[in-house]
Write an enzyme that holds these catalytic residues in place. Structure first.
Site, PDB file in Angstrom:
ATOM      1  N   GLY A   6      35.756  73.714   8.202  1.00  0.00           N
ATOM      2  CA  GLY A   6      34.995  72.995   6.965  1.00  0.00           C
ATOM      3  C   GLY A   6      33.573  72.456   7.111  1.00  0.00           C
ATOM      4  N   ALA A   7      32.680  72.952   6.574  1.00  0.00           N
ATOM      5  CA  ALA A   7      30.987  72.680   6.831  1.00  0.00           C
ATOM      6  C   ALA A   7      30.723  71.859   5.722  1.00  0.00           C
ATOM      7  CB  ALA A   7      30.418  73.929   7.059  1.00  0.00           C
ATOM      8  N   GLY A  25      32.961  67.629   7.879  1.00  0.00           N
ATOM      9  CA  GLY A  25      33.280  68.630   8.738  1.00  0.00           C
ATOM     10  C   GLY A  25      31.917  68.765   9.871  1.00  0.00           C
ATOM     11  N   PHE A  59      26.793  53.387 -11.899  1.00  0.00           N
ATOM     12  CA  PHE A  59      27.871  54.367 -11.613  1.00  0.00           C
ATOM     13  C   PHE A  59      29.021  53.477 -12.225  1.00  0.00           C
ATOM     14  CE2 PHE A  59      28.791  58.761 -10.485  1.00  0.00           C
ATOM     15  CZ  PHE A  59      27.530  59.312 -10.438  1.00  0.00           C
ATOM     16  N   ASP A  94      43.040  74.686   0.827  1.00  0.00           N
ATOM     17  CA  ASP A  94      43.815  75.424   2.113  1.00  0.00           C
ATOM     18  C   ASP A  94      44.206  74.598   3.333  1.00  0.00           C
ATOM     19  OD1 ASP A  94      43.110  77.800   0.970  1.00  0.00           O
ATOM     20  OD2 ASP A  94      41.261  77.840   1.728  1.00  0.00           O
ATOM     21  N   GLN A 111      42.275  63.082  -9.719  1.00  0.00           N
ATOM     22  CA  GLN A 111      41.189  62.282 -10.544  1.00  0.00           C
ATOM     23  C   GLN A 111      40.720  63.494 -11.637  1.00  0.00           C
ATOM     24  OE1 GLN A 111      36.952  61.091  -9.314  1.00  0.00           O
ATOM     25  NE2 GLN A 111      38.145  59.441  -9.870  1.00  0.00           N
ATOM     26  N   HIS A 118      37.724  63.672 -14.118  1.00  0.00           N
ATOM     27  CA  HIS A 118      36.494  63.327 -14.427  1.00  0.00           C
ATOM     28  C   HIS A 118      36.484  63.454 -16.005  1.00  0.00           C
ATOM     29  CE1 HIS A 118      32.212  63.032 -14.477  1.00  0.00           C
ATOM     30  NE2 HIS A 118      32.279  62.870 -13.161  1.00  0.00           N
ATOM     31  N   LEU A 157      30.869  70.483 -14.041  1.00  0.00           N
ATOM     32  CA  LEU A 157      30.759  68.964 -14.124  1.00  0.00           C
ATOM     33  C   LEU A 157      29.206  68.450 -14.854  1.00  0.00           C
ATOM     34  CD1 LEU A 157      32.264  66.497 -13.114  1.00  0.00           C
ATOM     35  CD2 LEU A 157      30.473  65.995 -11.306  1.00  0.00           C
ATOM     36  N   GLU A 186      28.531  62.201 -13.686  1.00  0.00           N
ATOM     37  CA  GLU A 186      28.671  60.694 -14.159  1.00  0.00           C
ATOM     38  C   GLU A 186      27.393  60.022 -14.204  1.00  0.00           C
ATOM     39  OE1 GLU A 186      32.114  58.479 -13.186  1.00  0.00           O
ATOM     40  OE2 GLU A 186      30.612  56.807 -12.734  1.00  0.00           O
ATOM     41  N   ARG A 223      36.715  56.172 -13.831  1.00  0.00           N
ATOM     42  CA  ARG A 223      37.092  57.671 -14.463  1.00  0.00           C
ATOM     43  C   ARG A 223      38.375  57.550 -15.264  1.00  0.00           C
ATOM     44  NH1 ARG A 223      34.149  60.941  -9.708  1.00  0.00           N
ATOM     45  NH2 ARG A 223      31.798  60.390 -10.384  1.00  0.00           N
ATOM     46  N   HIS A 252      39.172  67.007 -10.874  1.00  0.00           N
ATOM     47  CA  HIS A 252      37.944  66.722 -10.234  1.00  0.00           C
ATOM     48  C   HIS A 252      38.114  66.340  -8.796  1.00  0.00           C
ATOM     49  CE1 HIS A 252      33.651  65.697  -9.594  1.00  0.00           C
ATOM     50  NE2 HIS A 252      33.958  64.486  -9.303  1.00  0.00           N
ATOM     51  N   GLU A 299      37.709  64.828   1.662  1.00  0.00           N
ATOM     52  CA  GLU A 299      38.496  64.904   0.638  1.00  0.00           C
ATOM     53  C   GLU A 299      39.926  65.504   0.847  1.00  0.00           C
ATOM     54  OE1 GLU A 299      36.551  66.543  -3.135  1.00  0.00           O
ATOM     55  OE2 GLU A 299      38.458  66.662  -4.168  1.00  0.00           O
ATOM     56  N   ARG A 320      39.516  56.939  -7.405  1.00  0.00           N
ATOM     57  CA  ARG A 320      38.063  56.850  -6.689  1.00  0.00           C
ATOM     58  C   ARG A 320      36.955  56.475  -7.537  1.00  0.00           C
ATOM     59  NH1 ARG A 320      33.597  60.098  -5.880  1.00  0.00           N
ATOM     60  NH2 ARG A 320      34.419  62.078  -6.660  1.00  0.00           N
ATOM     61  N   SER A 372      32.727  59.128  -2.733  1.00  0.00           N
ATOM     62  CA  SER A 372      33.306  60.273  -1.839  1.00  0.00           C
ATOM     63  C   SER A 372      32.419  60.682  -0.937  1.00  0.00           C
ATOM     64  CB  SER A 372      33.838  61.328  -3.004  1.00  0.00           C
ATOM     65  OG  SER A 372      34.185  62.494  -2.392  1.00  0.00           O
ATOM     66  N   LEU A 373      31.105  60.907  -1.358  1.00  0.00           N
ATOM     67  CA  LEU A 373      29.861  61.401  -0.467  1.00  0.00           C
ATOM     68  C   LEU A 373      29.883  60.384   0.566  1.00  0.00           C
ATOM     69  CD1 LEU A 373      27.245  62.659  -2.776  1.00  0.00           C
ATOM     70  CD2 LEU A 373      28.829  64.011  -1.521  1.00  0.00           C
TER      71      LEU A 373
HETATM   72  C1  LIG Z   1      30.744  69.227  -9.089  1.00  0.00           C
HETATM   73  C2  LIG Z   1      30.867  67.674  -8.195  1.00  0.00           C
HETATM   74  C3  LIG Z   1      30.267  66.872  -8.241  1.00  0.00           C
HETATM   75  C4  LIG Z   1      30.343  65.854  -7.267  1.00  0.00           C
HETATM   76  N1  LIG Z   1      29.568  64.829  -7.225  1.00  0.00           N
HETATM   77  C5  LIG Z   1      29.728  63.639  -6.373  1.00  0.00           C
HETATM   78  C6  LIG Z   1      28.597  62.540  -6.312  1.00  0.00           C
HETATM   79  O1  LIG Z   1      27.747  62.801  -7.151  1.00  0.00           O
HETATM   80  N2  LIG Z   1      29.130  61.494  -5.238  1.00  0.00           N
HETATM   81  C7  LIG Z   1      30.091  61.518  -4.721  1.00  0.00           C
HETATM   82  O2  LIG Z   1      30.081  60.844  -3.987  1.00  0.00           O
HETATM   83  N3  LIG Z   1      31.035  62.753  -4.771  1.00  0.00           N
HETATM   84  C8  LIG Z   1      30.839  63.828  -5.829  1.00  0.00           C
HETATM   85  N4  LIG Z   1      31.488  64.774  -5.908  1.00  0.00           N
HETATM   86  C9  LIG Z   1      32.841  64.836  -4.774  1.00  0.00           C
HETATM   87  C10 LIG Z   1      32.449  65.030  -3.472  1.00  0.00           C
HETATM   88  O3  LIG Z   1      31.187  66.137  -3.568  1.00  0.00           O
HETATM   89  C11 LIG Z   1      33.357  65.789  -2.630  1.00  0.00           C
HETATM   90  O4  LIG Z   1      34.455  65.010  -2.472  1.00  0.00           O
HETATM   91  C12 LIG Z   1      32.803  65.922  -0.946  1.00  0.00           C
HETATM   92  O5  LIG Z   1      31.770  66.600  -1.001  1.00  0.00           O
HETATM   93  C13 LIG Z   1      33.883  66.656  -0.165  1.00  0.00           C
HETATM   94  O6  LIG Z   1      33.199  66.938   0.946  1.00  0.00           O
HETATM   95  P1  LIG Z   1      34.139  67.554   2.179  1.00  0.00           P
HETATM   96  O7  LIG Z   1      33.249  67.567   3.559  1.00  0.00           O
HETATM   97  O8  LIG Z   1      35.527  66.903   2.560  1.00  0.00           O
HETATM   98  O9  LIG Z   1      34.539  68.959   1.736  1.00  0.00           O
HETATM   99  P2  LIG Z   1      33.665  70.283   1.037  1.00  0.00           P
HETATM  100  O10 LIG Z   1      32.217  69.914   0.839  1.00  0.00           O
HETATM  101  O11 LIG Z   1      34.515  70.628  -0.027  1.00  0.00           O
HETATM  102  O12 LIG Z   1      33.567  71.303   2.085  1.00  0.00           O
HETATM  103  C14 LIG Z   1      35.084  72.144   2.481  1.00  0.00           C
HETATM  104  C15 LIG Z   1      34.709  72.949   3.576  1.00  0.00           C
HETATM  105  O13 LIG Z   1      35.945  73.653   3.978  1.00  0.00           O
HETATM  106  C16 LIG Z   1      35.865  74.930   4.034  1.00  0.00           C
HETATM  107  N5  LIG Z   1      37.074  75.515   4.213  1.00  0.00           N
HETATM  108  C17 LIG Z   1      38.257  75.155   3.142  1.00  0.00           C
HETATM  109  N6  LIG Z   1      39.281  75.987   3.336  1.00  0.00           N
HETATM  110  C18 LIG Z   1      39.034  76.766   4.566  1.00  0.00           C
HETATM  111  C19 LIG Z   1      39.902  77.819   5.535  1.00  0.00           C
HETATM  112  N7  LIG Z   1      40.869  78.024   5.023  1.00  0.00           N
HETATM  113  N8  LIG Z   1      39.167  78.267   6.371  1.00  0.00           N
HETATM  114  C20 LIG Z   1      37.880  78.055   6.570  1.00  0.00           C
HETATM  115  N9  LIG Z   1      36.907  77.323   5.840  1.00  0.00           N
HETATM  116  C21 LIG Z   1      37.578  76.535   4.854  1.00  0.00           C
HETATM  117  C22 LIG Z   1      34.867  75.302   2.901  1.00  0.00           C
HETATM  118  O14 LIG Z   1      34.124  76.553   3.522  1.00  0.00           O
HETATM  119  C23 LIG Z   1      33.728  74.253   3.050  1.00  0.00           C
HETATM  120  O15 LIG Z   1      32.910  74.284   4.225  1.00  0.00           O
HETATM  121  C24 LIG Z   1      31.585  65.711  -6.589  1.00  0.00           C
HETATM  122  C25 LIG Z   1      32.502  66.973  -6.425  1.00  0.00           C
HETATM  123  C26 LIG Z   1      32.131  67.832  -7.400  1.00  0.00           C
HETATM  124  C27 LIG Z   1      33.157  69.014  -7.507  1.00  0.00           C
END
Ligand SMILES: Cc1cc2nc3c(=O)[nH]c(=O)nc-3n(C[C@H](O)[C@H](O)[C@H](O)COP(=O)(O)OP(=O)(O)OC[C@H]3O[C@@H](n4cnc5c(N)ncnc54)[C@H](O)[C@@H]3O)c2cc1C
Length: 601
Positions: A15-16, A20, A141, A235, A254, A256, A266, A269, A300, A367, A398, A409, A414-415
């Protein structure tokens, strides 16, 4: 799929996104030289980059011009004036937002670290929006009692992700871009590596590591209407579960309040944070009836339920009555272009509506996943209520349940959580490696097992009858939307479980049409659909067992929180025979300072 020799690393992050990338960057900065990240997408296409509204931290840069107003304009706090915010207030808001299911020890760490992590982003070069006097700007928010969302217009996730990605590259982290993890190897409670496909060649690889970290993101794709990117198929949670790791609090999903009508894309918010109204088909701002104090900026779960009630009672908009209007016209041309440029573009392109002149049609959209892989405050994955660690396995972001968000949440947390706990996991992993962790021999033959799994998708079924994964996924999304949505009850949840069981059987007949090796998205679709089925069953089973309403889990047949019986986390353990076996884990609560209360806004 052909076979090739093992790949080994000290640390392998899947996960990038923010979680991650932070973990990998920090482990590397802390002195671990061999750190790699695997991502099924190009790293910068991770869903973190889609985040719009902001990242929470009590920086105390702005305040309402009129202190009694919950809405209205903000002004910079002059240096030397009293602060209006503190990590303590951020903590209080987050606990209340979580409906008291969030672990308070973890929440405390998150809100305390928030201030430092935002300034660290700034010092790494992140381009935040600014106040007129040059400090990081903040907006309101939902569920936060003061403005504390730090933002970069409505591109916040994009700028944060680019910033950490650059730093991870500079640090020498190796990226496997467009590699897909399909099996996690845990033997005798030790995580030893995984099996992955190089999507560009179709080759299958055994990847061994001293530590594996998951930052695999969320799973909104189990619903028909979702704000989540197509890659958000959960996954990581399914891989962990298949490897014997339980999943925690999966019933809390959640919705949204403002997904674009029929698309779910989206509308941040931030639209309401900047002052947007929600109105029904009579033009009434109906939130007056549900959360008179906070109105559109209630949390939410409450706003989504209010919208759904308006829709169900016939006060929705659009031809089928399934929409609500988000009205931002009064914000004016200039403010919309400065603060919400992406939102405006999305509404224009996907709904043909210019929010400067017209209200946008919206509806609730799946969401965010509050539940996930259980982990402690250092991202160490645990396997039971006693906190027994799964050696060498870490998770944050997440896909993890640490649990800071509890039953609901708050926006912008979340960020924050992904960044704070990704960073903490990075330090913990470095300590684990530097403490003498070794690559472990693998007893089974996971490469062969997965080779056969892929070959089966390409084979002809014995009875000549095939199923398409797309059809299975469609049916799953229908039942999850109808039966495991905003409002739930026993009948609906049992129906969902029956449907999921039936679809799991159908899945045995799934075959792909594309038999080629390179970029075989047909195979990936099949694997992802299997993952959706796996965790959806856990969601429905956990939701059926929880006979109360709390945060995002709202049951019409048990419509109040039941602290006597249900102030506890669900742990769903894999069980070969028949669905998950459920156990429960205590919530960390500071009874003197933050005991459960009635949750009113
Ligand atoms: C449209 C939208 C707007 C949002 N706005 C906000 C906001 O303003 N503020 C806030 O706090 N939160 C917001 N959120 C929530 C927040 O963005 C996410 O919860 C958070 O960014 C998740 O980060 P993460 O690093 O956990 O995963 P992600 O950024 O989702 O990254 C997941 C990574 O896992 C990799 N991956 C997944 N499965 C596999 C696999 N099987 N093999 C290899 N790689 C895999 C993907 O390639 C990706 O690199 C928003 C979410 C959405 C959908």
């Amino acid at each position: 799929m052909s076979q090739s020799s093992d790949i080994t690393h000290d640390v392998l992050v899947v996960g990038a996104g923010l979680a991650g990338t932070w973990a990998a960057m920090i482990a590397s900065q802390a002195g671990v030289t061999d750190v790699a990240i695997l991502s099924k997408l190009h790293p910068l296409r991770s869903h973190s980059g889609a985040a719009q509204g902001g990242i929470a931290a009590a920086l105390n840069n702005v305040r309402p011009i009129n202190p009694n107003e919950k809405r209205g304009d903000l002004e910079p706090i002059p240096p030397g004036d009293d602060p209006i915010d503190s990590w303590e207030l951020h903590m209080k808001d987050t606990i209340k937002g979580s409906a008291w299911l969030g672990d308070q020890n973890a929440i405390k760490i998150m809100v305390q670290d928030a201030i430092d992590i935002v300034y660290t982003y700034e010092h790494m070069g992140c381009v935040f929006s600014r106040t007129p006097d040059g400090r990081i700007n903040q907006r309101r928010f939902g569920g936060h009692s003061v403005p504390r969302a730090n933002f970069a217009a409505d591109w916040t996730g994009h700028v944060l992700l680019h910033t950490v990605y650059e730093q991870a590259c500079k640090q020498g982290v190796k990226f496997y871009s467009e590699w897909y993890a399909l099996d996690l190897i845990v033997e005798d409670n030790v995580c030893k590596g995984l099996v992955a496909i190089d999507i560009t060649t179709g080759e299958l690889h055994l990847m061994r590591a001293k530590a594996v970290m998951f930052g695999t993101g969320g799973y909104g794709r189990a619903w028909r209407i979702t704000s989540n990117a197509t890659a958000n198929t959960g996954d990581g949670v399914a891989l962990a579960y298949n490897a014997g790791v339980p999943l925690m609090d999966m019933e809390f999903v959640q919705f949204h309040p403002t997904g674009l009508y029929r698309h779910g894309i989206l509308m941040s918010e931030a639209c309401r944070g900047e002052g947007g109204y929600l109105v029904n088909n009579s033009g009434d701002r109906f939130m007056e009836d549900y959360a008179p104090d906070r109105m559109e900026l209630a949390p939410r779960d409450i706003v989504s339920r209010s919208e759904q009630t308006e829709i169900d009672e016939g006060r929705g908009v659009e031809a089928d009555g399934q929409g609500i209007h988000l009205d931002m016209r009064h914000l004016g041309h200039e403010r919309i272009l400065e603060r919400l440029p992406q939102v405006r573009e999305i509404a224009l392109k996907f709904a043909g509506v210019d929010i400067i002149d017209h209200p946008a049609p919206i509806q609730p959209t799946a969401h965010y996943s509050m539940g996930g892989i259980p982990a402690d405050v250092n991202g160490q994955v645990i396997r039971d209520a006693d906190g027994t660690p799964v050696t060498g396995f870490y998770a944050a972001g997440e896909c993890a349940c640490i649990s800071v968000h509890g039953a609901n949440r708050l926006g912008t947390n979340s960020l924050l959580g992904a960044s704070v706990f990704g960073r903490r996991a990075g330090y913990a992993i470095a300590e684990f490696i530097q403490g003498g962790a070794q690559l472990q021999p693998i007893q089974g033959n996971p490469l062969e097992r997965n080779r056969q799994r892929i070959a089966r998708f390409k084979s002809d079924p014995a009875n000549g009858k095939t199923e398409s994964w797309a059809a299975v996924a469609r049916e799953l999304k229908d039942t999850m939307t109808t039966n495991v949505g905003i409002f739930r009850n026993e009948t609906r949840l049992r129906k969902a479980l029956d449907d999921i069981k039936r679809l799991q059987e159908h899945f045995g007949q799934v075959r792909v049409m594309d038999k080629s090796a390179r970029f075989n998205t047909d195979i990936l679709g099949a694997l992802e659909t299997k993952h959706l089925l796996t965790f959806s069953e856990v969601i429905a089973a956990s939701a059926l067992a929880r006979t109360e309403s709390r945060g995002a889990h709202s049951r019409t047949d048990h419509d109040a929180p039941d602290n006597g019986n249900w102030l506890k986390h669900t742990l769903a353990h894999p069980n070969d025979d028949d669905g998950p076996t459920l156990s429960y884990k205590a919530v960390d609560i500071d009874w003197d300072n933050h005991p459960p209360e009635v949750r009113k806004y």
